[in-house]
Design a protein around this motif. Sequence first.
Motif, PDB file in Angstrom:
ATOM      1  N   UNK A 300       4.296  15.921 -37.850  1.00 36.19           N
ATOM      2  CA  UNK A 300       5.360  15.438 -37.293  1.00 36.19           C
ATOM      3  C   UNK A 300       4.999  14.850 -36.201  1.00 36.19           C
ATOM      4  N   UNK A 301       6.170  13.460 -35.925  1.00 29.94           N
ATOM      5  CA  UNK A 301       5.605  12.182 -35.204  1.00 29.94           C
ATOM      6  C   UNK A 301       6.962  12.517 -33.853  1.00 29.94           C
ATOM      7  N   UNK A 302       6.729  12.396 -32.569  1.00 31.67           N
ATOM      8  CA  UNK A 302       7.593  12.190 -31.942  1.00 31.67           C
ATOM      9  C   UNK A 302       7.655  11.224 -31.685  1.00 31.67           C
ATOM     10  N   UNK A 303       9.709  11.391 -30.852  1.00 28.43           N
ATOM     11  CA  UNK A 303      10.304  10.254 -30.552  1.00 28.43           C
ATOM     12  C   UNK A 303       9.314   8.486 -30.017  1.00 28.43           C
ATOM     13  N   UNK A 304      10.268   7.995 -30.706  1.00 25.98           N
ATOM     14  CA  UNK A 304       9.329   6.177 -29.756  1.00 25.98           C
ATOM     15  C   UNK A 304       8.480   5.745 -30.575  1.00 25.98           C
ATOM     16  N   UNK A 305       7.341   6.404 -31.596  1.00 24.64           N
ATOM     17  CA  UNK A 305       6.586   6.889 -31.757  1.00 24.64           C
ATOM     18  C   UNK A 305       6.214   4.937 -32.959  1.00 24.64           C
ATOM     19  N   UNK A 306       4.749   4.100 -32.658  1.00 27.94           N
ATOM     20  CA  UNK A 306       4.630   3.649 -33.798  1.00 27.94           C
ATOM     21  C   UNK A 306       3.282   4.574 -35.062  1.00 27.94           C
ATOM     22  N   UNK A 307       3.485   4.501 -35.968  1.00 28.33           N
ATOM     23  CA  UNK A 307       2.371   4.958 -36.706  1.00 28.33           C
ATOM     24  C   UNK A 307       1.818   4.124 -37.692  1.00 28.33           C
ATOM     25  N   UNK A 308       0.686   4.051 -38.043  1.00 28.62           N
ATOM     26  CA  UNK A 308       0.707   2.633 -38.827  1.00 28.62           C
ATOM     27  C   UNK A 308      -1.194   3.023 -38.607  1.00 28.62           C
ATOM     28  N   UNK A 309      -2.053   2.618 -40.017  1.00 26.17           N
ATOM     29  CA  UNK A 309      -3.220   2.704 -39.986  1.00 26.17           C
ATOM     30  C   UNK A 309      -4.066   1.434 -39.311  1.00 26.17           C
ATOM     31  N   UNK A 310      -4.925   1.327 -38.380  1.00 30.64           N
ATOM     32  CA  UNK A 310      -5.875   0.234 -38.202  1.00 30.64           C
ATOM     33  C   UNK A 310      -6.640  -0.223 -39.465  1.00 30.64           C
ATOM     34  N   UNK A 311      -6.165  -1.525 -39.324  1.00 30.48           N
ATOM     35  CA  UNK A 311      -6.314  -2.537 -40.766  1.00 30.48           C
ATOM     36  C   UNK A 311      -8.304  -2.678 -40.146  1.00 30.48           C
ATOM     37  N   UNK A 312      -8.399  -3.107 -42.237  1.00 30.68           N
ATOM     38  CA  UNK A 312     -10.163  -3.347 -41.619  1.00 30.68           C
ATOM     39  C   UNK A 312     -10.187  -4.031 -41.420  1.00 30.68           C
ATOM     40  N   UNK A 313     -11.235  -4.673 -41.119  1.00 27.88           N
ATOM     41  CA  UNK A 313     -11.562  -6.162 -40.227  1.00 27.88           C
ATOM     42  C   UNK A 313     -11.278  -7.478 -42.033  1.00 27.88           C
ATOM     43  N   UNK A 314     -10.507  -8.236 -41.762  1.00 29.57           N
ATOM     44  CA  UNK A 314     -10.398  -9.575 -42.348  1.00 29.57           C
ATOM     45  C   UNK A 314     -10.918 -10.078 -42.438  1.00 29.57           C
ATOM     46  N   UNK A 315     -11.528 -10.879 -42.493  1.00 27.25           N
ATOM     47  CA  UNK A 315     -13.127 -12.578 -42.504  1.00 27.25           C
ATOM     48  C   UNK A 315     -12.416 -13.614 -43.675  1.00 27.25           C
TER      49      UNK A 315
END
Length: 333
Positions: A300-315
Amino acid sequence: MAISKPTTLVPQFHFFSLASGRIFLAMDTTNRDAVEELLQTYGETGGINYLAAAATLPSRLAIEAACAELMSLMFPGFRSEALVNSEDLADTTRIRVRHLHARLKTEICRSLGKIPPDQATEAKAEEVLSIFFKGLPSVRRMLWTDIDAAYEGDPAATSYQEIILAYPALEAIAIYRMAHLLYEKVPLIPRIMTEWAHSRTGIDIHAGAKVGSHFLLGPGTGGVIGETTEIGVRVKLYHAVTLGARSFQKDEHGKIKKGGKRHPTVEDDVTIYPGSTILGGETVIGARSTIGGNVFLVQSVPPNSLVYYEEKQLRIVPKRKHKPATTRDEFRE
């Protein structure tokens, strides 16, 4: 000049006729054997028995035709038929409802397993149809909130007419909302309806799901919404989003238990971006949350959450001016 007789033609033709006859005889024997074996399976117990079950099943073709008529009922003049004159709309609607009533009554009686129907089956079919047709005005009002959501949420939408005519997501939602009226009242028919929409749009919404107003399905393609999913109001789902089951409980014999809450709950004003998968009947996505693309969630995710994966470093680096010896060299510093 003397013309010799074609003495070899008759024997060759005769040989060809004999060979053809043997081939056709072998084919006929093979077909006869296949028919006999098929007929034997029809009489076997277990699984689908044609004589006992299929003869009383609803017609998929008839249900699909009813779906097309229902879409015309929801949006008169927007389907393949000529535009309806406003003066003729009342008569056209009455005629369409009568045709749908007759078509659906037969299929509901079949769905209930009684063909020809007895008095009790006909009474049950009439009861179901009464509830169904009384619910259609509310469905149409709900669909206008979905159209509003699509217009306000999609910068590519230029008009309401475009959404009705060209957005497959609206068709999937409309058929789902009408099928939901029949869910748990008659077997099979709601599933046939939503599968018709699924095959046409690539969007799979189970008839048992509960979906609030102002529902936006982005492009929607590849989306899956399971039977026990609950979705609040003003929710946005983009393509390839799955709201599915995490696991299935099994009985003492190892068979999957039917029923139970297996799919997530998505509260009001949630946005879920493309490719995300959310699983489990206990999983709740809190109101006003945003789920980023390609997220896999089983909690579960609480209200007002932002859920995402950290991006790998882009070069980003300049290419070398010389021609690389191999494709791999092109990506070296």
